[in-house]
Structures are given as structure tokens and as C-alpha cells.
Design a protein around this motif. Structure first.
Motif: not given
Length: 371
Positions: A365, A356, A360
């Protein structure tokens, strides 16, 4: 013993024994497997419809007893020519297995391979028969990985039509094709660059000979798959690729499938659900690496319409962080070997958090919560 389509006179029988022979090309068939190949290619005397097999068993006192083993019908087998890809290797294996110093387990493995070939040529033509041949080949290679019969060498090249022979419309075959064709890339001629075969066996460049020193296999750090645990082998293979890419300044997985062989989302969903036979999948993949990929075309691949199944959301997070190419022109996500290592160590939450973070960093996101 031969069976004729019609009653044979004594001169016919005498002529058959005096002149006829079963042969492969210019060589006489003198083994059960060779005889089966000759029969399936119609390399026997005309007029014979079948052969009756007998085995000679030695009893006490060295007297022998003939035992009926079955009937082999003379018919053209459309895929018999595929065995020619293994013929030279089979000959070398048989000579090695007859050596008085050969390990018993190698002799048993060679017999299983010969039996699988014989069954595929003389019984029903089903994908399972041809899969049994390739899986028996893997058993031999697993023994070679321990240093047994390395003078026989690895299997060399397989025709792309082997894929059609083993295709049972299963996800295992399709995923095995994706893994077996995986390489750092492909040349314009369709040849793989740095295929994955070297992660199972120490091979010279070109994969035609083993890497040896003092008649023993070298301890090659690229060999990371042991054949004992499919999940660990897959994780070790991907992690090794990421490490090698890192040493070259490339943060990529360096695993690209041949055209038309990429894994499908519905097959990956089945893999992640734990419903697939991983031993079969990896076994077939280990032999698919020997396919002549420069002769490959999409027409050789399995044909079945995909379903709408997709992997779980967690996989959809991890995969973009381990791509062999940029996600888009403006979104290049470097691969991180920690993700694979953590997933292999059952630390999925940490692996997903790293993925993640990578996403990002390029502006992607996600609202998924881990833990």
C-alpha cells in the motif's frame, strides 16, 4: 602514393611497385576502406610511413584532375579487427549500391557508412568514431526495413569488444546495452531467447536472414518499431512483449538483460528527466542486439560508479507492476499491458492507478496521490 621514412632509391621504388601490395589476409585491398584496414593492420610494405590520398575529379571534356585528399599514416590500430565483423556485409552493400537500379538514398547511406569506417581507422580513436559506424549501420537497416537492399541481409554478429569501442561513459550507451541485450531469457550457454531484434526487422529464426516472400519482406506483426519516434517505439516494443506473453498464458514483460547489462537507477532517472539523446540510445541498441552474447562477460561492460540519483516516485510505482519475474516469493504481480498503453497515450494518472491496484492486490500500500 607512399611516403618512406627515409629517401628511397630508384631500385626501392621499382621493387615496391613491382612486388609489394596492400592486402587483408589473402585478399588484395582495392577499395579505400580495404586500404585503410590494411594500413591499420600493418598489411603494407615495410618502410612506408604514410600514404597520400588523391581523388581524381572529371572535368569538362572528360579530362581528370588529381586532388589531394589527405594523409593516412601507417600505424597499428588496436581495434581495426572489429571491422572484420562487418566486412562481408560491407562488400554486399557496396555491390548493391553500385547497381544502376539502386535508390540514390541507399547509395548515400552506403557512402556514409564507408566514410565512418574509414574515419575510425585513419583518424583519432574515439568512441564517437565507432558510434558513427554503428549509427550508420542503423541507417542502412532502416532502409532495408522499407525493402531496399534486403538481399544484402542483416548484420550478423558483433564481438563484445564493440561495447568498449563505443563506450563514452554516457547513460545512452549503458541503457542501449540494457535494451540491446533484452530477451525473454538466456540459456546456460549465454544465448538469448527471443531477442528484441525482431521488433525492428522481420527476421528468420537465428536473425541471419530476412523473412521474405516473392523477394519482398513479409508483413510481420512482431515488427512494431518504425524508427520515427523513439518513445513510441519503446512503448510499442514493451506492449508487444506483454501481448505475446499473454497469448502464452504468461503475464510478464519478457524483457531480461544480459548479465551485467541491466539498467541502473541513476541512468533511468536521466532517461525520465528527458535529458538523454534517444536517437543515439535506440540506434546503438539496435546494433547491440547483434553482439555474440554467448561470448559476453561482465568485464566487457562499461565501468563507472553509479550515482545516488533515483527515478521519481511515480516510476517506482509503475515498475514493480511490469516485472519479468515475481517481486518476492510471496508477491507475484502480473503485468498489465494497459499500463504501457495508457502511458503511451499520455494518460499517466489512469496507468498509475492500475499499477497501485496491482500492488495493493499483493499487500503493498502506497500513500502517493495521483491526479
Amino acid at each position: 602514393m607512399p611516403l618512406w621514412k627515409q629517401p628511397a632509391a630508384l631500385p626501392d621504388v621499382a621493387a615496391m611497385y613491382g612486388e609489394s601490395r596492400a592486402q587483408l589476409d589473402r585478399q588484395t585491398a582495392n577499395r579505400p576502406v580495404d586500404m585503410a584496414r590494411a594500413i591499420s593492420r600493418l598489411g603494407v610494405a615495410r618502410g612506408i610511413k604514410a600514404f597520400v590520398r588523391y581523388g581524381y575529379l572529371e572535368r569538362n571534356g572528360q579530362s581528370t584532375l588529381a586532388v589531394l585528399l589527405g594523409l593516412v599514416r601507417v600505424r597499428h590500430h588496436p581495434r581495426a579487427y572489429l571491422i572484420g565483423d562487418l566486412a562481408g556485409w560491407l562488400d554486399r552493400l557496396q555491390r548493391r549500391s553500385r547497381d544502376k537500379h539502386a535508390p540514390a538514398r541507399f547509395g548515400h547511406a552506403e557512402c556514409r557508412l564507408a566514410d565512418a569506417v574509414f574515419a575510425a581507422l585513419t583518424r583519432d580513436d574515439t568512441p564517437g568514431r565507432w558510434q558513427a559506424i554503428l549509427l550508420a549501420v542503423v541507417d542502412i537497416e532502416s532502409l532495408q526495413a522499407t525493402g531496399t537492399a534486403i538481399e544484402s541481409g542483416p548484420i550478423l554478429s558483433l564481438r563484445p569488444k564493440w561495447v568498449a569501442a563505443v563506450d563514452d561513459s554516457s547513460a545512452e550507451v549503458r541503457l542501449a546495452l540494457a535494451l540491446g541485450s533484452a530477451a525473454a531469457g538466456y540459456t546456460r550457454e549465454g544465448r538469448p531467447i527471443d531477442p528484441v531484434h525482431s521488433h525492428w526487422l522481420p527476421l528468420e529464426r537465428g536473425a541471419r536472414r530476412f523473412k521474405t516472400a516473392d523477394k519482398r519482406l513479409v508483413n510481420d506483426p512482431r515488427v512494431v518499431a518504425t524508427g520515427r519516434d523513439p518513445i513510441r517505439d519503446l512503448g510499442a516494443l514493451v506492449e508487444r512483449r506483454l501481448i505475446e506473453a499473454g497469448t502464452k498464458g504468461q503475464r510478464r514483460s519478457r524483457l531480461v538483460a544480459a548479465p551485467g547489462c541491466s539498467a541502473r537507477l541513476d541512468d533511468l532517472a536521466r532517461l525520465l528527466s528527458g535529458t538523454l539523446d534517444l536517437d543515439k540510445l535506440l540506434g546503438l541498441a539496435r546494433t547491440f542486439v547483434a553482439i555474440k552474447w554467448d561470448q559476453w562477460s561482465r568485464d566487457h561492460g562499461p565501468r563507472i560508479a553509479p550515482t545516488t540519483d533515483v527515478p521519481e516516485e511515480i516510476w517506482l510505482i509503475v515498475r514493480p507492476a511490469c516485472l519479468p519475474w515475481p517481486l518476492t516469493r510471496d508477491k507475484d504481480i502480473p503485468a498489465d499491458s494497459r499500463i504501457v498503453r495508457l502511458l503511451s497515450g499520455a494518460e499517466g494518472s489512469r496507468a498509475i492507478e492500475i499499477a497501485r491496484t496491482r500492488l495493493r492486490s499483493v499487500g503493498i500500500r502506497l500513500s502517493l496521490q495521483t491526479g
